[in-house]
Design a protein around this motif. Structure first.
Motif, PDB file in Angstrom:
ATOM      1  N   ALA A 185      -2.175 -42.866  27.476  1.00  0.00           N
ATOM      2  CA  ALA A 185      -3.465 -42.440  27.082  1.00  0.00           C
ATOM      3  C   ALA A 185      -3.269 -42.616  25.725  1.00  0.00           C
ATOM      4  N   ILE A 186      -4.753 -42.490  25.763  1.00  0.00           N
ATOM      5  CA  ILE A 186      -5.465 -42.998  24.380  1.00  0.00           C
ATOM      6  C   ILE A 186      -6.735 -41.741  24.313  1.00  0.00           C
ATOM      7  N   ALA A 187      -7.180 -41.137  22.529  1.00  0.00           N
ATOM      8  CA  ALA A 187      -7.701 -40.067  22.783  1.00  0.00           C
ATOM      9  C   ALA A 187      -8.898 -40.733  21.454  1.00  0.00           C
ATOM     10  N   VAL A 188      -9.870 -41.412  21.494  1.00  0.00           N
ATOM     11  CA  VAL A 188     -10.520 -41.801  20.385  1.00  0.00           C
ATOM     12  C   VAL A 188     -11.917 -40.846  19.899  1.00  0.00           C
ATOM     13  N   ALA A 189     -11.453 -40.254  18.795  1.00  0.00           N
ATOM     14  CA  ALA A 189     -13.553 -39.414  18.152  1.00  0.00           C
ATOM     15  C   ALA A 189     -13.388 -39.858  17.025  1.00  0.00           C
ATOM     16  N   THR A 190     -15.022 -39.802  17.790  1.00  0.00           N
ATOM     17  CA  THR A 190     -16.237 -40.064  16.725  1.00  0.00           C
ATOM     18  C   THR A 190     -17.117 -38.952  15.867  1.00  0.00           C
ATOM     19  N   GLU A 191     -18.329 -39.639  15.341  1.00  0.00           N
ATOM     20  CA  GLU A 191     -19.539 -38.482  15.558  1.00  0.00           C
ATOM     21  C   GLU A 191     -20.052 -38.229  16.310  1.00  0.00           C
ATOM     22  N   ASN A 192     -20.169 -39.554  16.846  1.00  0.00           N
ATOM     23  CA  ASN A 192     -21.633 -39.186  18.112  1.00  0.00           C
ATOM     24  C   ASN A 192     -20.151 -39.972  19.104  1.00  0.00           C
ATOM     25  N   GLY A 193     -19.189 -40.001  19.394  1.00  0.00           N
ATOM     26  CA  GLY A 193     -18.193 -40.534  20.762  1.00  0.00           C
ATOM     27  C   GLY A 193     -18.482 -41.780  21.199  1.00  0.00           C
ATOM     28  N   GLY A 194     -18.341 -43.307  20.073  1.00  0.00           N
ATOM     29  CA  GLY A 194     -18.726 -44.333  19.603  1.00  0.00           C
ATOM     30  C   GLY A 194     -17.554 -44.716  20.496  1.00  0.00           C
ATOM     31  N   SER A 195     -17.657 -46.365  20.903  1.00  0.00           N
ATOM     32  CA  SER A 195     -16.446 -46.582  22.171  1.00  0.00           C
ATOM     33  C   SER A 195     -16.250 -47.216  20.696  1.00  0.00           C
ATOM     34  N   PRO A 196     -14.914 -48.150  21.365  1.00  0.00           N
ATOM     35  CA  PRO A 196     -13.116 -48.838  20.443  1.00  0.00           C
ATOM     36  C   PRO A 196     -14.498 -49.955  20.649  1.00  0.00           C
ATOM     37  N   CYS A 197     -13.637 -51.014  19.103  1.00  0.00           N
ATOM     38  CA  CYS A 197     -14.519 -52.114  19.126  1.00  0.00           C
ATOM     39  C   CYS A 197     -13.599 -53.072  19.804  1.00  0.00           C
ATOM     40  N   GLY A 198     -13.894 -54.370  20.007  1.00  0.00           N
ATOM     41  CA  GLY A 198     -13.334 -55.533  20.770  1.00  0.00           C
ATOM     42  C   GLY A 198     -11.913 -55.726  20.611  1.00  0.00           C
ATOM     43  N   ALA A 199     -11.608 -55.577  19.092  1.00  0.00           N
ATOM     44  CA  ALA A 199     -10.039 -56.042  19.388  1.00  0.00           C
ATOM     45  C   ALA A 199      -9.077 -54.450  19.122  1.00  0.00           C
ATOM     46  N   CYS A 200      -9.698 -53.207  18.909  1.00  0.00           N
ATOM     47  CA  CYS A 200      -9.247 -52.560  19.696  1.00  0.00           C
ATOM     48  C   CYS A 200      -8.946 -52.997  21.363  1.00  0.00           C
ATOM     49  N   ARG A 201      -9.623 -52.877  21.908  1.00  0.00           N
ATOM     50  CA  ARG A 201      -9.453 -53.062  23.058  1.00  0.00           C
ATOM     51  C   ARG A 201      -8.806 -53.764  23.782  1.00  0.00           C
ATOM     52  N   GLN A 202      -8.920 -54.999  22.683  1.00  0.00           N
ATOM     53  CA  GLN A 202      -7.395 -56.706  23.237  1.00  0.00           C
ATOM     54  C   GLN A 202      -6.014 -55.153  22.718  1.00  0.00           C
ATOM     55  N   VAL A 203      -6.186 -54.831  21.607  1.00  0.00           N
ATOM     56  CA  VAL A 203      -4.819 -54.190  21.674  1.00  0.00           C
ATOM     57  C   VAL A 203      -4.018 -53.277  22.553  1.00  0.00           C
ATOM     58  N   MET A 204      -5.608 -52.359  23.116  1.00  0.00           N
ATOM     59  CA  MET A 204      -4.919 -51.506  24.427  1.00  0.00           C
ATOM     60  C   MET A 204      -4.637 -52.330  25.557  1.00  0.00           C
ATOM     61  N   ALA A 205      -4.991 -53.227  25.954  1.00  0.00           N
ATOM     62  CA  ALA A 205      -4.022 -54.109  27.017  1.00  0.00           C
ATOM     63  C   ALA A 205      -3.286 -54.857  26.507  1.00  0.00           C
ATOM     64  N   GLU A 206      -3.105 -55.049  25.365  1.00  0.00           N
ATOM     65  CA  GLU A 206      -1.644 -55.687  25.287  1.00  0.00           C
ATOM     66  C   GLU A 206      -0.440 -54.538  24.872  1.00  0.00           C
ATOM     67  N   LEU A 207      -0.793 -53.036  24.486  1.00  0.00           N
ATOM     68  CA  LEU A 207       0.162 -52.113  24.638  1.00  0.00           C
ATOM     69  C   LEU A 207       0.498 -51.321  25.103  1.00  0.00           C
ATOM     70  N   GLY A 208      -0.931 -50.776  25.472  1.00  0.00           N
ATOM     71  CA  GLY A 208      -1.394 -49.796  26.887  1.00  0.00           C
ATOM     72  C   GLY A 208      -1.665 -49.922  27.249  1.00  0.00           C
ATOM     73  N   PRO A 209      -2.006 -50.914  28.724  1.00  0.00           N
ATOM     74  CA  PRO A 209      -2.771 -51.564  29.661  1.00  0.00           C
ATOM     75  C   PRO A 209      -3.486 -50.002  31.195  1.00  0.00           C
ATOM     76  N   ARG A 210      -2.575 -49.606  30.848  1.00  0.00           N
ATOM     77  CA  ARG A 210      -2.806 -48.281  32.072  1.00  0.00           C
ATOM     78  C   ARG A 210      -3.269 -47.081  31.206  1.00  0.00           C
ATOM     79  N   MET A 211      -3.068 -47.483  30.225  1.00  0.00           N
ATOM     80  CA  MET A 211      -3.680 -46.328  29.059  1.00  0.00           C
ATOM     81  C   MET A 211      -4.928 -45.608  30.363  1.00  0.00           C
ATOM     82  N   THR A 212      -5.504 -44.184  29.784  1.00  0.00           N
ATOM     83  CA  THR A 212      -6.402 -43.457  30.533  1.00  0.00           C
ATOM     84  C   THR A 212      -6.562 -43.690  29.072  1.00  0.00           C
ATOM     85  N   VAL A 213      -8.089 -43.325  28.511  1.00  0.00           N
ATOM     86  CA  VAL A 213      -8.920 -43.818  27.644  1.00  0.00           C
ATOM     87  C   VAL A 213      -9.642 -42.317  27.563  1.00  0.00           C
ATOM     88  N   TYR A 214      -9.597 -41.700  26.530  1.00  0.00           N
ATOM     89  CA  TYR A 214     -10.321 -40.799  26.147  1.00  0.00           C
ATOM     90  C   TYR A 214     -11.546 -40.571  25.428  1.00  0.00           C
TER      91      TYR A 214
END
Ligand code: ZN
Length: 133
Positions: free
Chosen positions: A77-106
């Protein structure tokens, strides 16, 4: 969540704490991330900006690459915190797919109101090593 005793709320709280360490003098958009490994360990990241903008790195990629450096490869799993609940950028999504494809994302805002999704939902029709045949 199945990893150890770390709850979604605790992982979100860790991402919010990591957000306080963000180095974001240019965008002022502080981001924190907390990655949960299968062994129950949590690896933190924050965004680190640079005057040469392309040298900036997002909180998610700091945490994910740090997890690899700490020999944590089974990421759940990964939790991501921003001021407004912004979603991860495309580059980060790609790295998530590489390193943690089965992660739950909060994805949480600064108040701790979070939503739950998955890497697969964030990056459908992803490109992985299996495409390099
Ligand atoms: Zn990013």
């Amino acid at each position: 969540m199945s990893a150890g005793r770390v709850t979604a709320e605790e992982l979100v709280a860790q991402a919010l704490a990591a957000r306080q360490r963000a180095y974001a003098p240019y965008s002022h958009y502080a981001v924190g991330a907390a990655v949960l490994a299968a062994d129950g360990s949590v690896i933190l990241g924050c965004n680190v900006e640079n005057a040469a903008y392309p040298a900036t790195i997002c909180a998610e990629r700091v945490a994910l690459t740090s997890a690899v450096a700490q020999d944590k490869r089974d990421l759940v799993a990964i939790a991501v915190a921003t001021e407004n609940g912004g979603s991860p950028c495309g580059a980060c999504r790609q790295v998530m797919a590489e390193l943690g494809p089965r992660m739950t994302v909060y994805i949480t805002n600064a108040a701790g109101d979070y939503r739950t999704t998955t890497v697969r939902d964030l990056l459908p029709d992803w490109f992985t090593g299996e495409d390099l045949v």
